[in-house]
Design a protein around this motif. Sequence first.
Motif, PDB file in Angstrom:
ATOM      1  N   THR A  16       0.843  -1.187   0.000  1.00  0.00           N
ATOM      2  CA  THR A  16       0.000   0.000   0.000  1.00  0.00           C
ATOM      3  C   THR A  16       0.880   1.239   0.000  1.00  0.00           C
ATOM      4  OG1 THR A  16      -0.121   0.116   2.408  1.00  0.00           O
ATOM      5  CG2 THR A  16      -1.798  -1.223   1.281  1.00  0.00           C
ATOM      6  N   GLY A  17       0.270   2.398   0.091  1.00  0.00           N
ATOM      7  CA  GLY A  17       1.016   3.653   0.079  1.00  0.00           C
ATOM      8  C   GLY A  17       1.752   3.963   1.365  1.00  0.00           C
ATOM      9  N   LEU A  18       1.321   3.391   2.476  1.00  0.00           N
ATOM     10  CA  LEU A  18       1.906   3.498   3.821  1.00  0.00           C
ATOM     11  C   LEU A  18       1.494   4.758   4.575  1.00  0.00           C
ATOM     12  CD1 LEU A  18       5.476   2.009   3.430  1.00  0.00           C
ATOM     13  CD2 LEU A  18       3.378   0.884   4.132  1.00  0.00           C
ATOM     14  N   ILE A  19       1.893   4.791   5.827  1.00  0.00           N
ATOM     15  CA  ILE A  19       1.575   5.882   6.750  1.00  0.00           C
ATOM     16  C   ILE A  19       2.839   6.239   7.526  1.00  0.00           C
ATOM     17  CG2 ILE A  19       0.847   4.359   8.629  1.00  0.00           C
ATOM     18  CD1 ILE A  19      -1.406   6.399   9.217  1.00  0.00           C
ATOM     19  N   ALA A  20       2.931   7.490   7.970  1.00  0.00           N
ATOM     20  CA  ALA A  20       4.075   7.933   8.772  1.00  0.00           C
ATOM     21  C   ALA A  20       3.570   8.682   9.995  1.00  0.00           C
ATOM     22  CB  ALA A  20       4.985   8.844   7.951  1.00  0.00           C
ATOM     23  N   VAL A  21       4.280   8.508  11.099  1.00  0.00           N
ATOM     24  CA  VAL A  21       3.998   9.224  12.344  1.00  0.00           C
ATOM     25  C   VAL A  21       5.131  10.229  12.553  1.00  0.00           C
ATOM     26  CG1 VAL A  21       3.690   9.003  14.836  1.00  0.00           C
ATOM     27  CG2 VAL A  21       2.847   7.204  13.308  1.00  0.00           C
ATOM     28  N   ASP A  22       4.774  11.439  12.889  1.00  0.00           N
ATOM     29  CA  ASP A  22       5.761  12.486  13.145  1.00  0.00           C
ATOM     30  C   ASP A  22       6.574  12.101  14.379  1.00  0.00           C
ATOM     31  OD1 ASP A  22       7.110  14.854  13.901  1.00  0.00           O
ATOM     32  OD2 ASP A  22       5.468  16.103  13.158  1.00  0.00           O
ATOM     33  N   PRO A  23       7.897  11.959  14.250  1.00  0.00           N
ATOM     34  CA  PRO A  23       8.703  11.547  15.404  1.00  0.00           C
ATOM     35  C   PRO A  23       8.728  12.574  16.535  1.00  0.00           C
ATOM     36  CG  PRO A  23      10.115  12.023  13.523  1.00  0.00           C
ATOM     37  CD  PRO A  23       8.700  12.102  13.040  1.00  0.00           C
ATOM     38  N   SER A  24       8.432  13.837  16.237  1.00  0.00           N
ATOM     39  CA  SER A  24       8.420  14.851  17.292  1.00  0.00           C
ATOM     40  C   SER A  24       7.021  15.154  17.825  1.00  0.00           C
ATOM     41  CB  SER A  24       9.044  16.159  16.785  1.00  0.00           C
ATOM     42  OG  SER A  24       8.225  16.742  15.794  1.00  0.00           O
ATOM     43  N   ASP A  25       5.987  14.584  17.157  1.00  0.00           N
ATOM     44  CA  ASP A  25       4.608  14.821  17.573  1.00  0.00           C
ATOM     45  C   ASP A  25       3.741  13.642  17.115  1.00  0.00           C
ATOM     46  OD1 ASP A  25       2.029  15.642  18.091  1.00  0.00           O
ATOM     47  OD2 ASP A  25       2.107  17.390  16.771  1.00  0.00           O
ATOM     48  N   PRO A  26       3.557  12.630  17.961  1.00  0.00           N
ATOM     49  CA  PRO A  26       2.831  11.429  17.541  1.00  0.00           C
ATOM     50  C   PRO A  26       1.349  11.645  17.231  1.00  0.00           C
ATOM     51  CG  PRO A  26       3.477  11.265  19.841  1.00  0.00           C
ATOM     52  CD  PRO A  26       4.092  12.514  19.303  1.00  0.00           C
ATOM     53  N   THR A  27       0.827  12.853  17.451  1.00  0.00           N
ATOM     54  CA  THR A  27      -0.554  13.136  17.046  1.00  0.00           C
ATOM     55  C   THR A  27      -0.644  13.550  15.579  1.00  0.00           C
ATOM     56  OG1 THR A  27      -0.547  15.499  17.633  1.00  0.00           O
ATOM     57  CG2 THR A  27      -1.103  13.915  19.380  1.00  0.00           C
ATOM     58  N   HIS A  28       0.501  13.787  14.934  1.00  0.00           N
ATOM     59  CA  HIS A  28       0.546  14.209  13.531  1.00  0.00           C
ATOM     60  C   HIS A  28       0.868  13.004  12.646  1.00  0.00           C
ATOM     61  CE1 HIS A  28       2.741  16.575  10.171  1.00  0.00           C
ATOM     62  NE2 HIS A  28       1.454  16.451   9.874  1.00  0.00           N
ATOM     63  N   LEU A  29      -0.063  12.677  11.741  1.00  0.00           N
ATOM     64  CA  LEU A  29       0.100  11.536  10.837  1.00  0.00           C
ATOM     65  C   LEU A  29       0.005  11.972   9.391  1.00  0.00           C
ATOM     66  CD1 LEU A  29      -2.336   9.060  12.604  1.00  0.00           C
ATOM     67  CD2 LEU A  29       0.124   9.262  12.943  1.00  0.00           C
ATOM     68  N   VAL A  30       0.693  11.238   8.517  1.00  0.00           N
ATOM     69  CA  VAL A  30       0.609  11.448   7.073  1.00  0.00           C
ATOM     70  C   VAL A  30       0.398  10.086   6.438  1.00  0.00           C
ATOM     71  CG1 VAL A  30       1.805  12.323   5.029  1.00  0.00           C
ATOM     72  CG2 VAL A  30       2.147  13.442   7.229  1.00  0.00           C
ATOM     73  N   ILE A  31      -0.550   9.999   5.505  1.00  0.00           N
ATOM     74  CA  ILE A  31      -0.881   8.727   4.874  1.00  0.00           C
ATOM     75  C   ILE A  31      -0.919   8.891   3.355  1.00  0.00           C
ATOM     76  CG2 ILE A  31      -3.382   9.066   4.949  1.00  0.00           C
ATOM     77  CD1 ILE A  31      -3.669   6.088   5.642  1.00  0.00           C
ATOM     78  N   SER A  32      -0.603   7.816   2.662  1.00  0.00           N
ATOM     79  CA  SER A  32      -0.764   7.736   1.212  1.00  0.00           C
ATOM     80  C   SER A  32      -1.920   6.788   0.932  1.00  0.00           C
ATOM     81  CB  SER A  32       0.520   7.197   0.582  1.00  0.00           C
ATOM     82  OG  SER A  32       0.303   6.852  -0.770  1.00  0.00           O
ATOM     83  N   SER A  33      -2.920   7.275   0.188  1.00  0.00           N
ATOM     84  CA  SER A  33      -4.098   6.459  -0.080  1.00  0.00           C
ATOM     85  C   SER A  33      -4.733   6.863  -1.405  1.00  0.00           C
ATOM     86  CB  SER A  33      -5.112   6.624   1.050  1.00  0.00           C
ATOM     87  OG  SER A  33      -6.248   5.821   0.833  1.00  0.00           O
ATOM     88  N   ASN A  34      -5.388   5.908  -2.061  1.00  0.00           N
ATOM     89  CA  ASN A  34      -6.137   6.243  -3.276  1.00  0.00           C
ATOM     90  C   ASN A  34      -7.636   6.318  -2.996  1.00  0.00           C
ATOM     91  OD1 ASN A  34      -6.585   3.512  -2.984  1.00  0.00           O
ATOM     92  ND2 ASN A  34      -6.139   2.994  -5.105  1.00  0.00           N
ATOM     93  N   VAL A  35      -7.982   6.418  -1.719  1.00  0.00           N
ATOM     94  CA  VAL A  35      -9.367   6.629  -1.283  1.00  0.00           C
ATOM     95  C   VAL A  35      -9.368   7.727  -0.221  1.00  0.00           C
ATOM     96  CG1 VAL A  35     -10.007   4.218  -1.697  1.00  0.00           C
ATOM     97  CG2 VAL A  35      -9.281   4.924   0.578  1.00  0.00           C
ATOM     98  N   ASN A  36     -10.541   8.276   0.041  1.00  0.00           N
ATOM     99  CA  ASN A  36     -10.676   9.187   1.155  1.00  0.00           C
ATOM    100  C   ASN A  36     -10.413   8.382   2.431  1.00  0.00           C
ATOM    101  OD1 ASN A  36     -12.145  10.354   3.479  1.00  0.00           O
ATOM    102  ND2 ASN A  36     -12.747  11.906   2.007  1.00  0.00           N
ATOM    103  N   PRO A  37      -9.405   8.737   3.244  1.00  0.00           N
ATOM    104  CA  PRO A  37      -9.059   7.924   4.414  1.00  0.00           C
ATOM    105  C   PRO A  37     -10.174   7.804   5.450  1.00  0.00           C
ATOM    106  CG  PRO A  37      -7.319   9.500   3.945  1.00  0.00           C
ATOM    107  CD  PRO A  37      -8.484   9.861   3.070  1.00  0.00           C
ATOM    108  N   THR A  38     -11.105   8.730   5.480  1.00  0.00           N
ATOM    109  CA  THR A  38     -12.202   8.671   6.434  1.00  0.00           C
ATOM    110  C   THR A  38     -13.355   7.817   5.928  1.00  0.00           C
ATOM    111  OG1 THR A  38     -11.636  10.852   7.288  1.00  0.00           O
ATOM    112  CG2 THR A  38     -13.847  10.048   7.770  1.00  0.00           C
ATOM    113  N   THR A  39     -13.757   8.025   4.678  1.00  0.00           N
ATOM    114  CA  THR A  39     -14.955   7.355   4.148  1.00  0.00           C
ATOM    115  C   THR A  39     -14.654   6.087   3.364  1.00  0.00           C
ATOM    116  OG1 THR A  39     -14.925   8.580   2.060  1.00  0.00           O
ATOM    117  CG2 THR A  39     -16.100   9.585   3.940  1.00  0.00           C
ATOM    118  N   GLY A  40     -13.429   5.955   2.847  1.00  0.00           N
ATOM    119  CA  GLY A  40     -13.100   4.819   1.993  1.00  0.00           C
ATOM    120  C   GLY A  40     -13.556   5.006   0.556  1.00  0.00           C
ATOM    121  N   LYS A  41     -14.148   6.162   0.232  1.00  0.00           N
ATOM    122  CA  LYS A  41     -14.621   6.433  -1.128  1.00  0.00           C
ATOM    123  C   LYS A  41     -13.436   6.676  -2.064  1.00  0.00           C
ATOM    124  CE  LYS A  41     -17.528   9.444  -3.857  1.00  0.00           C
ATOM    125  NZ  LYS A  41     -18.280  10.685  -3.919  1.00  0.00           N
TER     126      LYS A  41
END
Length: 113
Positions: A16-41
């Motif tokens: 998949t495209g994968l996800i990353a967690v900010d090493p200085s702030d674990p509440t900050h995430l970045v994801i690679s996706s071909n769908v809306n990450p919330t809805t799956g659309k």
Amino acid sequence: MAFAGSRLYDREASYTGLIAVDPSDPTHLVISSNVNPTTGKSLAMPHQIFSARVALDDDTKSIQWQQLTHDKNNENLRPMIVNSDKHKVIMWLQGQYNSWTDYYLDAVGIIVE
């Protein structure tokens, strides 16, 4: 925390495209996706990069993902967050990804702080 989208190519269902967690702030995430990450659309385009802040009481429906790329021609994959004393940079690979041995990718990024 999010629906990560479909596989990158047919022979590898788990790529998949994968996800990353900010090493200085674990509440900050970045994801690679071909769908809306919330809805799956479906986005009806290749994998894109999204960013979000996630609190402990969030669930998949309450996380507000912000789409950072809108690239209809290229995959945007394998995000990472790089921090220095002065800057925070979101980086990813952008281009064509046919298989783990056949790809044409550039490393790109944006400075966010």
